[in-house]
Design a protein around this motif. Structure first.
Motif, PDB file in Angstrom:
ATOM      1  N   ARG A 124       0.868  -1.239   0.161  1.00 53.58           N
ATOM      2  CA  ARG A 124       0.010   0.110  -0.009  1.00 53.58           C
ATOM      3  C   ARG A 124       1.080   1.236   0.154  1.00 53.58           C
ATOM      4  O   ARG A 124       0.526   2.167  -0.714  1.00 53.58           O
ATOM      5  CB  ARG A 124      -0.921  -0.094   1.219  1.00 53.58           C
ATOM      6  CG  ARG A 124      -2.337  -1.044   1.041  1.00 53.58           C
ATOM      7  CD  ARG A 124      -2.820  -1.189   2.165  1.00 53.58           C
ATOM      8  NE  ARG A 124      -4.211  -1.883   2.118  1.00 53.58           N
ATOM      9  CZ  ARG A 124      -4.217  -3.447   2.210  1.00 53.58           C
ATOM     10  NH1 ARG A 124      -2.689  -3.758   2.551  1.00 53.58           N
ATOM     11  NH2 ARG A 124      -5.059  -4.199   2.050  1.00 53.58           N
ATOM     12  N   GLY A 125       2.006   1.227   0.855  1.00 52.37           N
ATOM     13  CA  GLY A 125       2.811   2.399   0.671  1.00 52.37           C
ATOM     14  C   GLY A 125       3.409   2.852  -0.427  1.00 52.37           C
ATOM     15  O   GLY A 125       3.296   3.771  -0.919  1.00 52.37           O
TER      16      GLY A 125
ATOM     17  N   THR B  82      -6.226   4.333  -1.087  1.00 57.02           N
ATOM     18  CA  THR B  82      -5.103   5.004  -0.585  1.00 57.02           C
ATOM     19  C   THR B  82      -4.663   6.382  -1.227  1.00 57.02           C
ATOM     20  O   THR B  82      -5.171   6.535  -2.513  1.00 57.02           O
ATOM     21  CB  THR B  82      -3.757   4.186  -0.462  1.00 57.02           C
ATOM     22  OG1 THR B  82      -3.562   3.516  -1.824  1.00 57.02           O
ATOM     23  CG2 THR B  82      -4.074   2.870   0.311  1.00 57.02           C
ATOM     24  N   SER B  83      -3.750   7.070  -0.889  1.00 53.54           N
ATOM     25  CA  SER B  83      -3.188   8.129  -1.364  1.00 53.54           C
ATOM     26  C   SER B  83      -2.183   7.994  -2.484  1.00 53.54           C
ATOM     27  O   SER B  83      -1.608   6.903  -2.293  1.00 53.54           O
ATOM     28  CB  SER B  83      -2.797   9.465  -0.509  1.00 53.54           C
ATOM     29  OG  SER B  83      -1.790   9.049   0.151  1.00 53.54           O
TER      30      SER B  83
ATOM     31  N   GLU C  68      -9.216  -1.351  -2.210  1.00 53.48           N
ATOM     32  CA  GLU C  68      -8.351  -0.884  -1.169  1.00 53.48           C
ATOM     33  C   GLU C  68      -7.496  -0.151  -1.653  1.00 53.48           C
ATOM     34  O   GLU C  68      -6.917   1.066  -0.921  1.00 53.48           O
ATOM     35  CB  GLU C  68      -7.649  -2.175  -0.638  1.00 53.48           C
ATOM     36  CG  GLU C  68      -8.804  -3.223   0.308  1.00 53.48           C
ATOM     37  CD  GLU C  68      -8.154  -4.108   0.768  1.00 53.48           C
ATOM     38  OE1 GLU C  68      -6.906  -4.358   1.144  1.00 53.48           O
ATOM     39  OE2 GLU C  68      -9.094  -5.047   1.004  1.00 53.48           O
ATOM     40  N   LEU C  69      -6.696  -0.300  -2.688  1.00 51.45           N
ATOM     41  CA  LEU C  69      -5.573   0.545  -3.041  1.00 51.45           C
ATOM     42  C   LEU C  69      -5.919   1.785  -3.695  1.00 51.45           C
ATOM     43  O   LEU C  69      -5.278   2.534  -3.208  1.00 51.45           O
ATOM     44  CB  LEU C  69      -4.824  -0.283  -4.491  1.00 51.45           C
ATOM     45  CG  LEU C  69      -3.174  -0.199  -4.124  1.00 51.45           C
ATOM     46  CD1 LEU C  69      -2.769  -1.337  -3.230  1.00 51.45           C
ATOM     47  CD2 LEU C  69      -2.573  -0.269  -5.482  1.00 51.45           C
TER      48      LEU C  69
ATOM     49  N   GLY D 224       1.991   1.622  -3.370  1.00 48.95           N
ATOM     50  CA  GLY D 224       0.796   1.656  -4.374  1.00 48.95           C
ATOM     51  C   GLY D 224       1.189   0.716  -5.448  1.00 48.95           C
ATOM     52  O   GLY D 224       0.816   0.908  -6.637  1.00 48.95           O
TER      53      GLY D 224
END
Length: 99
Positions: A7-8, A36-37, A32-33, A10
């Motif tokens: 996730r960090g 995230t930003s 979910e992905l 991407g």
């Protein structure tokens, strides 16, 4: 298909075979992905051995989700049968594909 999500960064790393049976987990992982930003989402396909028409369709759905979220979707290092399928379907006109 096996999926690893960072996730960090991407990034989603996929391995094995991407077929119709992977629809539910892939859809959940993409949602979910995109929650995230970040500017882009990367699908690392370097270890993906096979993709069928349903898998191609799911990539198109992920692309639509990226556009809705004003993000880029990058397909990274497809090889073998996956790369051949992208060539036949002209996916290079629809996606950013990194070798």
């Amino acid at each position: 298909m096996q999926i690893q999500v960072d996730r960090g960064a991407g990034q989603i790393s996929m391995s094995g075979e991407f077929t119709f049976t992977d629809h539910a987990p892939f859809k959940q992982m993409v949602a979910e992905l995109f929650a995230t930003s970040g500017k882009s989402v990367i699908l690392d396909l370097s270890k993906l051995d096979f993709i069928d028409s349903a898998g191609l369709g799911m990539l198109l759905l992920a692309r639509d989700e990226a556009k809705k979220n004003d993000r880029d979707l990058i397909l990274r290092r497809p090889s073998g049968q996956v790369k051949r399928m992208f060539g036949v379907t002209k996916f290079s006109t629809l996606f950013t594909i990194e070798d």
